[in-house]
Design an enzyme around this catalytic site. Structure first.
Site, PDB file in Angstrom:
ATOM      1  N   HIS A  17       0.837  -1.205   0.000  1.00  0.00           N
ATOM      2  CA  HIS A  17       0.000   0.000   0.000  1.00  0.00           C
ATOM      3  C   HIS A  17       0.870   1.253   0.000  1.00  0.00           C
ATOM      4  O   HIS A  17       0.620   2.204  -0.749  1.00  0.00           O
ATOM      5  CB  HIS A  17      -0.899   0.063   1.237  1.00  0.00           C
ATOM      6  CG  HIS A  17      -1.947  -0.989   1.316  1.00  0.00           C
ATOM      7  ND1 HIS A  17      -2.076  -1.796   2.424  1.00  0.00           N
ATOM      8  CD2 HIS A  17      -2.913  -1.375   0.448  1.00  0.00           C
ATOM      9  CE1 HIS A  17      -3.086  -2.635   2.248  1.00  0.00           C
ATOM     10  NE2 HIS A  17      -3.609  -2.397   1.044  1.00  0.00           N
ATOM     11  N   LYS A  41     -17.422  -6.346   6.553  1.00  0.00           N
ATOM     12  CA  LYS A  41     -16.181  -6.966   7.005  1.00  0.00           C
ATOM     13  C   LYS A  41     -16.012  -6.779   8.506  1.00  0.00           C
ATOM     14  O   LYS A  41     -16.537  -5.837   9.090  1.00  0.00           O
ATOM     15  CB  LYS A  41     -14.971  -6.355   6.290  1.00  0.00           C
ATOM     16  CG  LYS A  41     -14.867  -6.709   4.829  1.00  0.00           C
ATOM     17  CD  LYS A  41     -13.572  -6.179   4.249  1.00  0.00           C
ATOM     18  CE  LYS A  41     -13.406  -6.605   2.800  1.00  0.00           C
ATOM     19  NZ  LYS A  41     -12.120  -6.135   2.242  1.00  0.00           N
ATOM     20  N   ARG A  90      -1.909  -6.587  -8.199  1.00  0.00           N
ATOM     21  CA  ARG A  90      -0.851  -7.555  -7.941  1.00  0.00           C
ATOM     22  C   ARG A  90      -0.826  -8.653  -8.993  1.00  0.00           C
ATOM     23  O   ARG A  90       0.224  -9.175  -9.325  1.00  0.00           O
ATOM     24  CB  ARG A  90      -1.046  -8.221  -6.574  1.00  0.00           C
ATOM     25  CG  ARG A  90      -0.850  -7.301  -5.402  1.00  0.00           C
ATOM     26  CD  ARG A  90      -1.277  -7.985  -4.150  1.00  0.00           C
ATOM     27  NE  ARG A  90      -2.694  -8.325  -4.297  1.00  0.00           N
ATOM     28  CZ  ARG A  90      -3.513  -8.592  -3.314  1.00  0.00           C
ATOM     29  NH1 ARG A  90      -3.080  -8.617  -2.089  1.00  0.00           N
ATOM     30  NH2 ARG A  90      -4.780  -8.865  -3.531  1.00  0.00           N
ATOM     31  N   SER A 129      -3.131  -7.659   2.949  1.00  0.00           N
ATOM     32  CA  SER A 129      -3.479  -7.474   4.357  1.00  0.00           C
ATOM     33  C   SER A 129      -3.958  -8.779   4.970  1.00  0.00           C
ATOM     34  O   SER A 129      -3.645  -9.085   6.127  1.00  0.00           O
ATOM     35  CB  SER A 129      -4.561  -6.401   4.492  1.00  0.00           C
ATOM     36  OG  SER A 129      -4.072  -5.145   4.088  1.00  0.00           O
TER      37      SER A 129
END
Length: 162
Positions: A17, A41, A90, A129
């Site tokens: 990040h 979440k 990614r 994460s």
């Protein structure tokens, strides 16, 4: 002034990040890091904690502002008068998901919101994460994944002394 928003959960913020933040901040006059309050979440850190962590992690980048938001990103971007979203990629699987979001945001904003994709630097391509939290929950080494102060906070959340 050209501004962009880098939205995300940032639970926790990783070196991946921070790499995207530094690179985007070098391009835009202002980069607003927007911590999403996602009620779907169960985060490790509260929104307020994540905002504080990001403010500390980016304190040396003068054109970065850190806020939180909830609701639709297009509404938040409109309120901020920002027309560019920054997202990191990614892998190809990220691209499929992010492309759908970018197209949806462009549609909902009636063409007023574009997305700029940054490919992750190779040394962070593995990093997420979720992976950091999983490793940390077992007491594993996350020092190459997050800043020292974030590592300490993560282990504290899991009740692990390092």
């Amino acid at each position: 002034m050209k501004s962009a928003i880098y939205p995300g959960s940032f639970d926790p913020v990783t070196y991946g990040h921070l790499d995207i933040i530094a690179r985007a901040a070098a391009i835009f006059d202002e980069l607003i890091i927007s911590v999403l309050n996602n009620v779907k979440k169960t985060p490790l850190f509260s929104v307020e904690e994540r905002v504080r962590i990001l403010k500390d992690a980016t304190k040396d980048i003068p054109n970065v502002k850190v806020e939180s938001f909830s609701g639709l990103l297009v509404d938040y971007a409109s309120q901020q008068d920002v027309h560019v979203i920054v997202r990191g990629l990614r892998a190809i699987t990220d691209f499929e998901y992010e492309l759908q979001n970018a197209q949806t945001n462009r549609l909902l904003s009636r063409g007023a919101l574009d997305t700029m994709f940054f490919t992750t630097s190779l040394e962070y391509a593995y990093l997420s994460s979720t992976t950091v939290k999983e490793i940390a929950s077992f007491g594993g080494n996350i020092s190459d994944c997050v800043p020292d102060f974030v590592e300490k906070m993560i282990f504290e959340k899991y009740g692990i002394r390092k």
